[in-house]
Design a protein around this motif. Structure first.
Motif, PDB file in Angstrom:
ATOM      1  N   ALA A   1      10.939  -9.521   8.071  1.00  0.00           N
ATOM      2  CA  ALA A   1      12.310  -9.013   8.158  1.00  0.00           C
ATOM      3  C   ALA A   1      13.249  -9.850   7.277  1.00  0.00           C
ATOM      4  O   ALA A   1      14.148  -9.300   6.619  1.00  0.00           O
ATOM      5  CB  ALA A   1      12.782  -9.022   9.612  1.00  0.00           C
ATOM      6  N   ALA A   2      13.027 -11.154   7.241  1.00  0.00           N
ATOM      7  CA  ALA A   2      13.846 -12.022   6.379  1.00  0.00           C
ATOM      8  C   ALA A   2      13.620 -11.682   4.906  1.00  0.00           C
ATOM      9  O   ALA A   2      14.570 -11.663   4.100  1.00  0.00           O
ATOM     10  CB  ALA A   2      13.516 -13.487   6.640  1.00  0.00           C
ATOM     11  N   PHE A   3      12.367 -11.420   4.542  1.00  0.00           N
ATOM     12  CA  PHE A   3      12.066 -11.028   3.158  1.00  0.00           C
ATOM     13  C   PHE A   3      12.756  -9.707   2.807  1.00  0.00           C
ATOM     14  O   PHE A   3      13.366  -9.569   1.743  1.00  0.00           O
ATOM     15  CB  PHE A   3      10.554 -10.926   2.960  1.00  0.00           C
ATOM     16  CG  PHE A   3      10.139 -10.293   1.669  1.00  0.00           C
ATOM     17  CD1 PHE A   3      10.496 -10.866   0.449  1.00  0.00           C
ATOM     18  CD2 PHE A   3       9.406  -9.114   1.649  1.00  0.00           C
ATOM     19  CE1 PHE A   3      10.125 -10.280  -0.755  1.00  0.00           C
ATOM     20  CE2 PHE A   3       9.042  -8.532   0.469  1.00  0.00           C
ATOM     21  CZ  PHE A   3       9.394  -9.116  -0.740  1.00  0.00           C
ATOM     22  N   LEU A   4      12.694  -8.744   3.711  1.00  0.00           N
ATOM     23  CA  LEU A   4      13.347  -7.453   3.452  1.00  0.00           C
ATOM     24  C   LEU A   4      14.861  -7.617   3.370  1.00  0.00           C
ATOM     25  O   LEU A   4      15.501  -7.003   2.517  1.00  0.00           O
ATOM     26  CB  LEU A   4      12.983  -6.454   4.565  1.00  0.00           C
ATOM     27  CG  LEU A   4      11.537  -5.983   4.586  1.00  0.00           C
ATOM     28  CD1 LEU A   4      11.262  -5.153   5.833  1.00  0.00           C
ATOM     29  CD2 LEU A   4      11.213  -5.196   3.318  1.00  0.00           C
ATOM     30  N   ARG A   5      15.422  -8.439   4.230  1.00  0.00           N
ATOM     31  CA  ARG A   5      16.874  -8.657   4.222  1.00  0.00           C
ATOM     32  C   ARG A   5      17.324  -9.336   2.930  1.00  0.00           C
ATOM     33  O   ARG A   5      18.416  -9.095   2.436  1.00  0.00           O
ATOM     34  CB  ARG A   5      17.249  -9.519   5.432  1.00  0.00           C
ATOM     35  CG  ARG A   5      18.707  -9.691   5.666  1.00  0.00           C
ATOM     36  CD  ARG A   5      19.204  -8.638   6.628  1.00  0.00           C
ATOM     37  NE  ARG A   5      20.644  -8.607   6.672  1.00  0.00           N
ATOM     38  CZ  ARG A   5      21.378  -9.058   7.664  1.00  0.00           C
ATOM     39  NH1 ARG A   5      20.808  -9.583   8.719  1.00  0.00           N
ATOM     40  NH2 ARG A   5      22.676  -8.970   7.605  1.00  0.00           N
ATOM     41  N   ALA A   6      16.448 -10.179   2.359  1.00  0.00           N
ATOM     42  CA  ALA A   6      16.784 -10.899   1.119  1.00  0.00           C
ATOM     43  C   ALA A   6      16.540 -10.037  -0.130  1.00  0.00           C
ATOM     44  O   ALA A   6      16.975 -10.410  -1.220  1.00  0.00           O
ATOM     45  CB  ALA A   6      15.954 -12.183   1.020  1.00  0.00           C
ATOM     46  N   SER A   7      15.863  -8.915   0.027  1.00  0.00           N
ATOM     47  CA  SER A   7      15.577  -8.049  -1.133  1.00  0.00           C
ATOM     48  C   SER A   7      16.824  -7.281  -1.532  1.00  0.00           C
ATOM     49  O   SER A   7      17.269  -6.377  -0.837  1.00  0.00           O
ATOM     50  CB  SER A   7      14.452  -7.062  -0.777  1.00  0.00           C
ATOM     51  OG  SER A   7      13.285  -7.756  -0.469  1.00  0.00           O
TER      52      SER A   7
ATOM     53  N   ASP B   1      11.187   3.081  -1.164  1.00  0.00           N
ATOM     54  CA  ASP B   1      11.315   1.898  -2.023  1.00  0.00           C
ATOM     55  C   ASP B   1      12.081   0.830  -1.246  1.00  0.00           C
ATOM     56  O   ASP B   1      13.204   1.046  -0.810  1.00  0.00           O
ATOM     57  CB  ASP B   1      12.071   2.300  -3.291  1.00  0.00           C
ATOM     58  CG  ASP B   1      12.218   1.173  -4.294  1.00  0.00           C
ATOM     59  OD1 ASP B   1      12.001  -0.002  -3.926  1.00  0.00           O
ATOM     60  OD2 ASP B   1      12.556   1.470  -5.449  1.00  0.00           O
ATOM     61  N   LEU B   2      11.463  -0.342  -1.080  1.00  0.00           N
ATOM     62  CA  LEU B   2      12.096  -1.423  -0.325  1.00  0.00           C
ATOM     63  C   LEU B   2      12.590  -2.552  -1.220  1.00  0.00           C
ATOM     64  O   LEU B   2      12.987  -3.604  -0.727  1.00  0.00           O
ATOM     65  CB  LEU B   2      11.101  -1.993   0.704  1.00  0.00           C
ATOM     66  CG  LEU B   2      10.575  -1.007   1.740  1.00  0.00           C
ATOM     67  CD1 LEU B   2       9.571  -1.696   2.664  1.00  0.00           C
ATOM     68  CD2 LEU B   2      11.698  -0.386   2.536  1.00  0.00           C
ATOM     69  N   SER B   3      12.590  -2.321  -2.521  1.00  0.00           N
ATOM     70  CA  SER B   3      12.954  -3.392  -3.447  1.00  0.00           C
ATOM     71  C   SER B   3      14.425  -3.811  -3.309  1.00  0.00           C
ATOM     72  O   SER B   3      14.783  -4.916  -3.673  1.00  0.00           O
ATOM     73  CB  SER B   3      12.641  -2.999  -4.889  1.00  0.00           C
ATOM     74  OG  SER B   3      13.326  -1.830  -5.251  1.00  0.00           O
ATOM     75  N   ARG B   4      15.283  -2.953  -2.790  1.00  0.00           N
ATOM     76  CA  ARG B   4      16.701  -3.306  -2.577  1.00  0.00           C
ATOM     77  C   ARG B   4      17.080  -3.056  -1.115  1.00  0.00           C
ATOM     78  O   ARG B   4      18.213  -2.723  -0.796  1.00  0.00           O
ATOM     79  CB  ARG B   4      17.582  -2.484  -3.508  1.00  0.00           C
ATOM     80  CG  ARG B   4      17.255  -2.756  -4.983  1.00  0.00           C
ATOM     81  CD  ARG B   4      18.190  -2.108  -5.967  1.00  0.00           C
ATOM     82  NE  ARG B   4      19.600  -2.279  -5.708  1.00  0.00           N
ATOM     83  CZ  ARG B   4      20.318  -3.383  -5.968  1.00  0.00           C
ATOM     84  NH1 ARG B   4      19.726  -4.414  -6.500  1.00  0.00           N
ATOM     85  NH2 ARG B   4      21.603  -3.435  -5.707  1.00  0.00           N
TER      86      ARG B   4
ATOM     87  N   ALA C   1       0.836  -1.205   0.000  1.00  0.00           N
ATOM     88  CA  ALA C   1       0.000   0.000   0.000  1.00  0.00           C
ATOM     89  C   ALA C   1       0.871   1.256   0.000  1.00  0.00           C
ATOM     90  O   ALA C   1       0.479   2.281  -0.549  1.00  0.00           O
ATOM     91  CB  ALA C   1      -0.926   0.002   1.209  1.00  0.00           C
ATOM     92  N   CYS C   2       2.057   1.162   0.588  1.00  0.00           N
ATOM     93  CA  CYS C   2       2.939   2.329   0.696  1.00  0.00           C
ATOM     94  C   CYS C   2       4.313   2.154   0.053  1.00  0.00           C
ATOM     95  O   CYS C   2       4.968   3.144  -0.237  1.00  0.00           O
ATOM     96  CB  CYS C   2       3.149   2.684   2.168  1.00  0.00           C
ATOM     97  SG  CYS C   2       1.642   3.127   3.037  1.00  0.00           S
ATOM     98  N   HIS C   3       4.757   0.921  -0.115  1.00  0.00           N
ATOM     99  CA  HIS C   3       6.129   0.663  -0.550  1.00  0.00           C
ATOM    100  C   HIS C   3       6.202  -0.109  -1.862  1.00  0.00           C
ATOM    101  O   HIS C   3       5.354  -0.949  -2.135  1.00  0.00           O
ATOM    102  CB  HIS C   3       6.879  -0.176   0.496  1.00  0.00           C
ATOM    103  CG  HIS C   3       6.943   0.440   1.844  1.00  0.00           C
ATOM    104  ND1 HIS C   3       7.838   1.434   2.169  1.00  0.00           N
ATOM    105  CD2 HIS C   3       6.226   0.207   2.974  1.00  0.00           C
ATOM    106  CE1 HIS C   3       7.679   1.779   3.427  1.00  0.00           C
ATOM    107  NE2 HIS C   3       6.701   1.052   3.940  1.00  0.00           N
ATOM    108  N   ARG C   4       7.267   0.151  -2.613  1.00  0.00           N
ATOM    109  CA  ARG C   4       7.611  -0.693  -3.757  1.00  0.00           C
ATOM    110  C   ARG C   4       8.454  -1.832  -3.208  1.00  0.00           C
ATOM    111  O   ARG C   4       9.383  -1.613  -2.437  1.00  0.00           O
ATOM    112  CB  ARG C   4       8.409   0.097  -4.781  1.00  0.00           C
ATOM    113  CG  ARG C   4       8.882  -0.782  -5.944  1.00  0.00           C
ATOM    114  CD  ARG C   4       9.600   0.013  -6.969  1.00  0.00           C
ATOM    115  NE  ARG C   4       8.596   0.859  -7.614  1.00  0.00           N
ATOM    116  CZ  ARG C   4       8.889   1.854  -8.434  1.00  0.00           C
ATOM    117  NH1 ARG C   4      10.134   2.147  -8.694  1.00  0.00           N
ATOM    118  NH2 ARG C   4       7.947   2.561  -8.986  1.00  0.00           N
TER     119      ARG C   4
END
Length: 155
Positions: A148-154, A100-103, A84-87
């Motif tokens: 958090a694991a998903f974000l760390r792996a992005s 942007d949280l893609s990286r 809703a707020c982030h890529r």
């Protein structure tokens, strides 16, 4: 249409607009108090809604969860709803309100910092609009670890 008719129609309209545009000092004072505007509640103004205290929670063990489960949680509207707020990687129709949280995994943040930010980001950014997912018990400890694991792996 004659000019007389146009003027006789427009004159009262202009007078009404002029009178309605004049704001009293009492009205200005009421507008200057945003805490009195209703928000997120049908019964209480913003300044009267109970807010849970800010919590900075760092996990005892730094093991993160499953990135694939974290992705599913982040994309679910009734759970994380991060899109809703982030890529984010793998997401479509993302919002632009948040960063942007893609990286995000390349940011150098530790697992504990990522966990703490998802749990309650107000400890770092007091004026954030990001919901405190852990403090408000929207996500469980396990779900926060997965996100958090998903974000760390992005990357």
């Amino acid at each position: 249409m004659s000019i007389r008719r146009v003027v006789s129609f427009l004159l009262p309209v202009c007078v009404m607009l002029t009178v309605s545009a004049q704001v009293t000092a009492e009205q200005k004072e009421k507008v200057a108090k945003p805490s009195e505007f209703p928000c997120l509640s049908y019964t209480a103004p913003c300044g009267k809604i109970g807010v849970r205290p800010v919590v900075k929670k760092m996990p005892q063990d730094l093991s993160l969860g499953d990135p694939e489960r974290g992705k599913q949680i982040a994309f679910k509207r009734k759970k994380g709803n991060c899109l809703a707020c982030h890529r984010m990687n793998g997401g479509s129709q993302s919002g632009t309100r948040g960063p942007d949280l893609s990286r995000y995994g390349s940011s150098g943040r530790t697992a504990a910092e990522i966990y703490a930010m998802v749990y309650d980001n107000r400890w770092q950014f007091p004026d954030t609009v990001m919901p405190p997912f852990g403090t408000n018990e929207v996500l469980t400890d396990r779900e926060i670890r997965d996100v958090a694991a998903f974000l760390r792996a992005s990357r």
